[in-house]
Design a protein around this motif. Structure first.
Motif, short mmCIF file in Angstrom:
data_model
loop_
_atom_site.label_atom_id
_atom_site.label_comp_id
_atom_site.label_asym_id
_atom_site.label_seq_id
_atom_site.Cartn_x
_atom_site.Cartn_y
_atom_site.Cartn_z
N VAL A 191 0.84 -1.19 0.00
CA VAL A 191 0.00 0.00 0.00
C VAL A 191 0.87 1.24 0.00
N LYS A 192 0.28 2.33 -0.45
CA LYS A 192 0.92 3.65 -0.35
C LYS A 192 -0.05 4.56 0.40
N PHE A 193 0.54 5.41 1.23
CA PHE A 193 -0.26 6.37 1.97
C PHE A 193 -0.47 7.65 1.17
N ARG A 194 0.45 7.92 0.27
CA ARG A 194 0.33 9.07 -0.64
C ARG A 194 0.85 8.64 -2.00
N PRO A 195 0.06 8.85 -3.04
CA PRO A 195 0.47 8.37 -4.37
C PRO A 195 1.70 9.08 -4.92
N ASP A 196 2.01 10.27 -4.41
CA ASP A 196 3.16 11.02 -4.93
C ASP A 196 4.48 10.61 -4.29
N LEU A 197 4.44 9.72 -3.31
CA LEU A 197 5.67 9.24 -2.67
C LEU A 197 6.03 7.86 -3.21
N PRO A 198 7.33 7.59 -3.38
CA PRO A 198 7.73 6.32 -3.98
C PRO A 198 7.62 5.11 -3.04
N LYS A 199 7.66 5.32 -1.73
CA LYS A 199 7.70 4.21 -0.78
C LYS A 199 6.34 3.54 -0.61
N SER A 200 6.36 2.21 -0.60
CA SER A 200 5.15 1.44 -0.30
C SER A 200 5.44 0.55 0.91
N TYR A 201 4.38 0.04 1.52
CA TYR A 201 4.50 -0.76 2.74
C TYR A 201 3.70 -2.04 2.56
N VAL A 202 4.21 -3.15 3.15
CA VAL A 202 3.56 -4.45 3.02
C VAL A 202 2.69 -4.72 4.26
N LEU B 137 1.68 -10.68 -3.12
CA LEU B 137 3.13 -10.67 -2.96
C LEU B 137 3.56 -11.92 -2.21
N ASP B 138 4.82 -12.30 -2.36
CA ASP B 138 5.37 -13.38 -1.54
C ASP B 138 5.45 -12.90 -0.10
N ALA B 139 5.36 -13.84 0.83
CA ALA B 139 5.45 -13.49 2.24
C ALA B 139 6.81 -12.84 2.51
N PRO B 140 6.82 -11.68 3.16
CA PRO B 140 8.08 -11.02 3.44
C PRO B 140 8.81 -11.70 4.60
N SER B 141 10.05 -11.34 4.81
CA SER B 141 10.86 -11.93 5.87
C SER B 141 10.63 -11.23 7.21
N PHE B 142 9.67 -10.33 7.27
CA PHE B 142 9.38 -9.58 8.50
C PHE B 142 7.88 -9.70 8.81
N ALA B 143 7.54 -9.40 10.05
CA ALA B 143 6.14 -9.44 10.46
C ALA B 143 5.37 -8.30 9.80
N THR B 144 4.14 -8.57 9.41
CA THR B 144 3.30 -7.54 8.78
C THR B 144 2.11 -7.24 9.68
N LYS B 145 1.55 -6.06 9.48
CA LYS B 145 0.35 -5.65 10.22
C LYS B 145 -0.87 -5.94 9.34
N PRO B 146 -2.03 -6.10 9.98
CA PRO B 146 -3.23 -6.44 9.20
C PRO B 146 -3.93 -5.22 8.60
N ILE B 147 -4.63 -5.48 7.53
CA ILE B 147 -5.58 -4.53 6.98
C ILE B 147 -6.81 -4.58 7.88
N ILE B 148 -7.33 -3.43 8.28
CA ILE B 148 -8.52 -3.39 9.12
C ILE B 148 -9.77 -3.65 8.29
N GLY B 149 -9.80 -3.10 7.10
CA GLY B 149 -10.95 -3.30 6.22
C GLY B 149 -10.92 -2.29 5.09
N LEU B 150 -11.92 -2.37 4.24
CA LEU B 150 -12.05 -1.42 3.14
C LEU B 150 -12.49 -0.06 3.67
N PHE B 151 -11.99 0.99 3.05
CA PHE B 151 -12.46 2.34 3.36
C PHE B 151 -13.66 2.61 2.49
N VAL B 152 -14.76 2.96 3.12
CA VAL B 152 -15.98 3.28 2.39
C VAL B 152 -16.34 4.72 2.73
#
Length: 72
Positions: free
Chosen positions: A7-18, A52-67
């Motif tokens: 996911v990306k928190f801002r589309p104008d930034l290059p960094k994404s998070y798993v 994506l393939d499972a990363p080598s680090f722990a990930t946080k959960p998605i809470i749900g869809l934003f409506v």
């Protein structure tokens, strides 16, 4: 089945998070809720990659869809 997504928190930034998703499958472009960095509440992010393939680090959960307009 656990789905790993980026996911990306801002589309104008290059960094994404798993994160991981245990709910209905997500697709690129979905807007989701994730826990806020400070642990109080949530923030929205946009899915930019799925299955994506499972990363080598722990990930946080998605809470749900934003409506837009939904309460909670």
């Amino acid at each position: 089945m656990r789905q790993f997504i980026s996911v990306k928190f801002r589309p104008d930034l290059p960094k994404s998070y798993v994160y991981h998703n245990e709910g209905d499958p997500l697709k690129v472009g979905d807007v989701v809720k994730v826990a806020a960095r400070d642990g109080d509440g949530w923030q929205k992010a946009t899915v930019v990659g799925v299955n994506l393939d499972a990363p080598s680090f722990a990930t946080k959960p998605i809470i749900g869809l934003f409506v837009r307009g939904a309460v909670g």
